[in-house]
Design an enzyme around this catalytic site. Structure first.
Site, short mmCIF file in Angstrom:
data_model
loop_
_atom_site.label_atom_id
_atom_site.label_comp_id
_atom_site.label_asym_id
_atom_site.label_seq_id
_atom_site.Cartn_x
_atom_site.Cartn_y
_atom_site.Cartn_z
N LYS B 48 0.83 -1.21 0.00
CA LYS B 48 0.00 0.00 0.00
C LYS B 48 0.87 1.26 0.00
O LYS B 48 1.83 1.34 0.77
CB LYS B 48 -0.90 -0.02 1.25
N CYS B 132 -0.56 9.36 -8.14
CA CYS B 132 -1.84 9.12 -7.48
C CYS B 132 -2.82 10.24 -7.85
O CYS B 132 -2.55 11.41 -7.55
CB CYS B 132 -1.71 9.06 -5.97
#
Lengths: 259, 305
Positions: B48, B132
């Site tokens: 993650k 992101c």
């Protein structure tokens, strides 16, 4: 290995109300591992995301799980078209935390709103005649599981918003009356968030422990993707917990709702 | 038992026993999936995306289904780099698999701090997320210009001796130019593609389905875009390419490898089937055994017209 993905036979399927289906799946080792309050994540052919459906019955002896679900969109529509004898692709049993079941002789109030009713049946079966089930629906055509709740031995109060079945009014009205007549050891609830929010404050006022089962749009179902976030309080700070792994059952005092 | 011996790949100086790696953000820190299979069956794990300090992420809903795909806007919820190093990494290192730390920052300084902290750990590789789409500061802001990508690459390069893999955004005019900018600053590898920025609206309420309004598209819908971008980047740089974006089957893995990827990440497909990384690995092994080839020989084997 707690979780299993696999194809399992549907041994019965029937419509029990408008757009609501009742399905039993033979999956012995999943049934053996499952606990009250958990869910199964079901693949709908042609869809990217699985559909998380709460478990409505666990029969460890016969190795079956029962699910009751509502057609909400194209994915659940596809699931509803699966027939008895066909295989269903499930990942289960999921949910890091199910309902806490006290001794069978404790007094429980069990509240389900609409499609929040199915996961409450195993709790009613646990407490039997020591349980009061408050089961609420929009109207008579949406009512499900009343025979099952009655068979559990629980005292069942059926409510509909329009009074077309049972008493007219919300489950929270029935809860207020029930609380007046005596304090239970625990309250359980599953249903729309506006209902849960009200029940949580009623439980708090009455000083009764309360557990709620939440839902949120889900991805992986096991805690890997973190999409099914719900607002909670952890160690005095706001924390986005995840319905799939930290729940789906939460203590009432942990849960925060949007105003 | 399937013979897995044909799947080994050396990538940026790290040996992977097979090229299949669950993609960052779809696999947590791995533990949850140990309830399905041993993590040692995987080529590697890209954990993650982890930031300098704990992040709570975006308000839900964070996911929306789309035709052959999905949008997500988790917003980098994670417990922070110190937690990762102290609580997650020791467990991961007990597994026989390559551990790729995926990092993200709001500022260049944050990237530097995280990379420095990881330098003294035993992570095998650092994947730097400059793509992101779901956070307000940093993230994709660095990844959509050659200058930004080069800047973060050089900062991280100076902060660590670990192999550095830059994770690229597809939301750019020329991803090959971004890859070249990363290569010039010393990146050991690039990985692509991160998600494509998208949006869905609930027509009954007029509200976007995602609370963040927009989010990243992934899944089979983006696969052809990923194949094209991997091909363009593999032709533009000498460093190895890790391909991802909608890979859902062993055939997809072969295809993206033919386009030029020597490592393959699998992301959204895991939501559809948590077993998919090990199913793909087995499919690749069967394919290689049947064809009597080494998997690495198919990397870049596409024969363009």
């Amino acid at each position: 290995m707690k979780y299993t993905q696999g194809l399992y036979p549907i041994i019965s399927k029937k419509a029990i109300a408008a757009e609501i289906y009742d399905m039993t799946i033979r999956c012995p080792h999943i049934a053996k591992a499952a606990v009250c309050g958990q869910f199964v994540n079901i693949k709908a052919d042609g869809f990217m995301l699985r559909r998380p459906i709460s478990i409505c019955g666990i029969d460890k002896e016969n190795g079956t799980l029962r699910i009751v679900f509502e057609v909400r969109g194209k994915g659940t529509k596809a699931l509803s078209q699966l027939a008895e004898g066909q295989l269903i692709d499930i990942v289960a049993p999921l949910g890091g935390r199910g309902f806490t079941l006290l001794e069978k002789d404790k007094k429980a109030v069990i509240i389900g709103g609409g499609i929040g009713n199915p996961p409450m049946l195993p709790i009613a079966q646990h407490y039997g005649r020591n349980a009061t089930v408050i089961s609420g629906f929009r109207n008579a055509s949406a009512v499900i599981l009343q025979k099952d709740f009655a068979a559990s031995g629980a005292d069942v109060i059926l409510c509909t918003d329009d009074g077309s079945a049972g008493r007219k009014g919300f489950v929270t009205d029935a809860l207020a009356e029930t609380l007046k007549s005596g304090k239970p050891d625990i309250i359980y609830a599953c249903g729309p968030s506006v209902m849960l929010k009200r029940i949580i404050s009623q439980a708090k006022e009455a000083g009764v422990k309360c557990e709620v089962s939440l839902e949120e749009r889900m991805g992986c179902g096991v805690g890997g993707c973190l999409v099914c976030a719900c607002r909670t309080i952890r160690d005095g700070e706001e924390y986005y917990a995840h319905v799939c792994k930290d729940g789906p059952v939460f203590d009432a005092e942990e849960v925060l709702f949007d105003d | 038992m399937t013979d897995m011996s044909r799947l080994g790949i050396d990538f940026a100086g790290v040996h992977f026993k097979n090229p299949i790696v669950p993609a960052s953000g779809t696999f947590g820190y791995g533990k949850e999936f140990e309830e399905f299979y041993s993590l040692s069956e995987l080529g590697g794990i890209s954990v993650k995306g982890t930031t300098g300090t704990r992040r709570n992420g975006n308000l839900p809903p964070r996911i929306a289904e789309t035709p052959s795909g999905m949008l997500n806007s988790v917003g980098l919820q994670n417990p922070g780099i110190d937690h990762f190093i102290a609580e997650e990494l020791p467990y991961l290192k007990t597994k026989d698999t390559v551990i790729i730390a995926n990092i993200a920052g709001s500022t260049a300084e944050e990237y530097r701090e995280i990379a420095e902290k990881l330098d003294s750990t035993d992570v095998d590789m650092i994947e730097v997320n400059i793509s992101c789409p779901n956070v307000k500061a940093g993230g994709a802001a660095f990844g959509v210009s050659c200058e930004g990508a080069a800047h973060i690459t050089s900062i991280v390069r100076k902060a660590t001796k670990k192999p550095v893999m830059m994770k690229l955004s597809p939301n750019v005019t020329s991803i090959a130019d971004i890859a070249k900018a990363c290569e010039a600053e010393g990146a050991d590898a690039v990985s692509l593609i991160n998600t494509l920025l998208g949006m869905r609206i609930d027509i009954r309420t007029g509200r976007p389905i995602l609370h963040n309004n927009v989010g990243g598209l992934s899944g089979p819908a983006v696969f052809p875009v990923a194949v094209r971008m991997v091909w363009q980047v593999a032709n533009a740089v000498k460093i190895p390419v890790c391909g991802m974006g909608g890979v859902s089957s062993w055939e997809d893995a072969v295809e993206i490898m033919m386009a030029g990827a020597s490592l393959v990440q699998v992301g959204a497909a895991i939501f559809n089937d948590p077993m998919v990384p090990v199913k793909i690995t087995k499919g690749l092994a069967d394919h290689c055994n049947e064809k009597d080839i080494m998997l690495r020989d198919i990397v870049g084997a596409v024969k363009p017209w």
